[in-house]
Design an enzyme around this catalytic site. Structure first.
Site, PDB file in Angstrom:
ATOM      1  N   TRP A 102      -5.878  -3.631   3.818  1.00  0.00           N
ATOM      2  CA  TRP A 102      -4.985  -2.855   3.072  1.00  0.00           C
ATOM      3  C   TRP A 102      -5.671  -2.293   1.609  1.00  0.00           C
ATOM      4  O   TRP A 102      -6.238  -0.971   1.671  1.00  0.00           O
ATOM      5  CB  TRP A 102      -4.237  -3.232   2.354  1.00  0.00           C
ATOM      6  CG  TRP A 102      -2.983  -3.405   3.884  1.00  0.00           C
ATOM      7  CD1 TRP A 102      -2.072  -4.726   3.789  1.00  0.00           C
ATOM      8  CD2 TRP A 102      -2.456  -2.870   4.134  1.00  0.00           C
ATOM      9  NE1 TRP A 102      -1.717  -5.243   5.095  1.00  0.00           N
ATOM     10  CE2 TRP A 102      -1.545  -4.067   5.458  1.00  0.00           C
ATOM     11  CE3 TRP A 102      -3.034  -1.451   5.048  1.00  0.00           C
ATOM     12  CZ2 TRP A 102      -0.980  -2.583   6.375  1.00  0.00           C
ATOM     13  CZ3 TRP A 102      -1.727  -0.989   5.913  1.00  0.00           C
ATOM     14  CH2 TRP A 102      -0.789  -1.697   6.522  1.00  0.00           C
ATOM     15  N   ASP A 169      -2.419  -1.580  -6.002  1.00  0.00           N
ATOM     16  CA  ASP A 169      -1.737  -1.752  -4.857  1.00  0.00           C
ATOM     17  C   ASP A 169      -0.866  -3.038  -4.812  1.00  0.00           C
ATOM     18  O   ASP A 169      -1.474  -3.925  -4.772  1.00  0.00           O
ATOM     19  CB  ASP A 169      -2.105  -1.831  -3.718  1.00  0.00           C
ATOM     20  CG  ASP A 169      -1.471  -1.445  -2.324  1.00  0.00           C
ATOM     21  OD1 ASP A 169      -0.350  -1.739  -2.625  1.00  0.00           O
ATOM     22  OD2 ASP A 169      -1.654  -1.878  -0.968  1.00  0.00           O
ATOM     23  N   LYS A 193       8.634  -4.629   1.335  1.00  0.00           N
ATOM     24  CA  LYS A 193       8.655  -5.801   1.887  1.00  0.00           C
ATOM     25  C   LYS A 193       8.889  -6.623   0.946  1.00  0.00           C
ATOM     26  O   LYS A 193       9.622  -7.856   1.606  1.00  0.00           O
ATOM     27  CB  LYS A 193       6.556  -6.033   1.664  1.00  0.00           C
ATOM     28  CG  LYS A 193       5.274  -4.573   1.483  1.00  0.00           C
ATOM     29  CD  LYS A 193       5.046  -5.369   3.460  1.00  0.00           C
ATOM     30  CE  LYS A 193       4.291  -4.884   4.584  1.00  0.00           C
ATOM     31  NZ  LYS A 193       3.297  -3.604   3.542  1.00  0.00           N
TER      32      LYS A 193
HETATM   33  C1  LIG Z   1       1.702  -3.372   3.911  1.00  0.00           C
HETATM   34  C2  LIG Z   1       0.954  -2.622   3.148  1.00  0.00           C
HETATM   35  C3  LIG Z   1       0.128  -1.561   2.893  1.00  0.00           C
HETATM   36  C4  LIG Z   1       0.718  -0.102   3.691  1.00  0.00           C
HETATM   37  O1  LIG Z   1       2.211   0.052   3.558  1.00  0.00           O
HETATM   38  P1  LIG Z   1       2.675   1.168   4.466  1.00  0.00           P
HETATM   39  O2  LIG Z   1       3.873   1.610   3.628  1.00  0.00           O
HETATM   40  O3  LIG Z   1       3.090   1.040   5.630  1.00  0.00           O
HETATM   41  O4  LIG Z   1       1.721   2.775   3.601  1.00  0.00           O
HETATM   42  C5  LIG Z   1      -0.545  -1.073   2.438  1.00  0.00           C
HETATM   43  N1  LIG Z   1      -0.695  -2.216   1.644  1.00  0.00           N
HETATM   44  C6  LIG Z   1      -0.313  -3.363   0.924  1.00  0.00           C
HETATM   45  C7  LIG Z   1      -0.760  -4.295   0.615  1.00  0.00           C
HETATM   46  C8  LIG Z   1       0.443  -4.154   2.100  1.00  0.00           C
HETATM   47  O5  LIG Z   1       1.233  -4.969   2.616  1.00  0.00           O
END
Ligand SMILES: *Cc1c(COP(=O)(O)O)cnc(C)c1O
Length: 359
Positions: A102, A169, A193
């Site tokens: 990511w 993020d 998540k």
């Molecule tokens: C799952 C995840 C993403 C991607 O998320 P989407 O909603 O599928 O775009 C980005 N960063 C992290 C740390 C993630 O766990």
């Protein structure tokens, strides 16, 4: 069907009471005679949902009116681009730490907008640790990191100390424990998540950083567009925002401190078994292990039959979602906020039984 212990990496487990309440809202929202899915996002009841969700985020993280809270779409994957557009200043350079898939995608999106520069990386060791001891020169417009690396099972246990605006993020560890959120200029997190269902992405932005970009930003990618319209510039994902609001209520009621303690207990229980058990090894450096996603492999990792046997035993015990991501292999147990300690104990019991049978 017996009890399922849901270790899914995402979309992932949410509190059961949230599912019950959310299902009721689909049929009849708060006694209005209408489903939440068929009412205007500009109706009073939905505007109240959006307001409450935004205030709960501020309240839980102890933030004041100097922060803007937005519920948008596009996932964290669009957040990579949105954060770069909105944080670029005169230098047009963002500093990134590459701690895995990511984080790597974030660097790439930064490069669409300006220069996305990797100031540190743990690629040399298949991202099994968090880089430390690097410098972030002051001619970067911002510093971006990924607080929890969902795929590789590493997590920052301290907020990096840098002298440029801080962007994070937090998709897979938002609200997993108390943090000093006021250190951040911009946080973004896909809901699915640790905060809600798939379909909405939370942005927490310091008001003073909005509208300061050196770029000319397309309307929908400009956070100012959404801040000025209170996340209602266009139709928001009403159901995802509503369910996130219910989860936020649950977080507030439970308390972030208590949630953090439970997450620590769950992680301690699983990691100590991984260390004790002669059949398994953890893949992440001990000091950087994630409270959310524990990655582990069989010591005899190449034995496909043995891997399949462990998955079978786990499935029989009601354990779901522990197959590892293909880039690490083995197993990954995701222990998000709503997963009870009892589910981790069920997994530990299977690991013990597996050792007894095959060691
Ligand atoms: C799952 C995840 C993403 C991607 O998320 P989407 O909603 O599928 O775009 C980005 N960063 C992290 C740390 C993630 O766990």
């Amino acid at each position: 069907m017996g009890k399922i212990h849901n270790f899914s990496a995402g979309p992932s487990i949410l509190p059961k009471e949230v599912f019950l309440e959310a299902s009721q809202a689909i049929v009849d929202f708060n006694g209005s005679g209408l489903s939440l899915l068929e009412m205007s996002h500009r109706s009073k009841p939905f505007v109240a949902v959006m307001d409450e969700a935004q205030s709960l985020v501020r309240e839980i993280y102890g933030l004041g009116d100097d922060y803007e809270v937005m519920f948008l779409q596009g996932g964290a994957s669009l957040g990579f681009l949105i954060s770069a557009y909105n944080m670029m200043r005169g230098n047009k350079r963002g500093a990134y730490v590459n701690t895995g898939s990511w984080a790597g995608k974030a660097v790439k999106e930064g490069a669409w907008v300006g220069e996305g520069v990797e100031v540190a990386s743990s690629k040399d060791s298949n991202f099994n640790y968090i880089p430390k001891g690097y410098e972030v020169p002051s001619d970067f417009d911002y510093f971006h990191y990924t607080s929890n690396n969902t795929i590789f099972g590493t997590q920052y246990h301290q907020i990096p100390d840098v002298n440029v605006p801080l962007v994070c993020d937090m998709s897979s560890d938002i609200f997993c424990r108390p943090i000093d959120a006021s250190k951040f200029d911009l946080i973004y997190a896909g809901a699915q998540k640790n905060m809600g269902p798939a379909g909405t992405t939370l942005y927490i932005a310091k008001k003073e950083v909005l509208g300061k970009s050196s770029m000319s930003i397309p309307t929908m990618l400009n956070l100012n567009t959404h801040a000025e319209k209170d996340s209602m510039f266009n139709t928001p994902p009403v159901f995802a925002v509503y369910v996130s609001m219910l989860v936020l209520r649950w977080i507030k009621k439970t308390g972030l401190e208590a949630i953090g303690n439970t997450n620590q207990s769950k992680a301690n229980a699983l990691y100590s078994e991984i260390e004790r058990n002669s059949m398994f090894s953890g893949t992440a450096a001990a000091e950087d292990r994630s409270l959310m996603n524990a990655c582990f492999v069989l010591n005899d990792g190449l034995d496909d039959a043995l891997n399949a046997e462990f998955l079978n035993m786990a499935t029989e015990a009601g354990i779901s979602g522990i197959k590892g991501h293909r880039s690490v292999g083995g197993f990954r147990a995701s222990m998000y906020n709503a997963l009870p300690l009892e589910s981790v104990q069920a997994l530990v019991d299977v690991m013990k039984a597996f050792e007894t049978k095959f060691a």
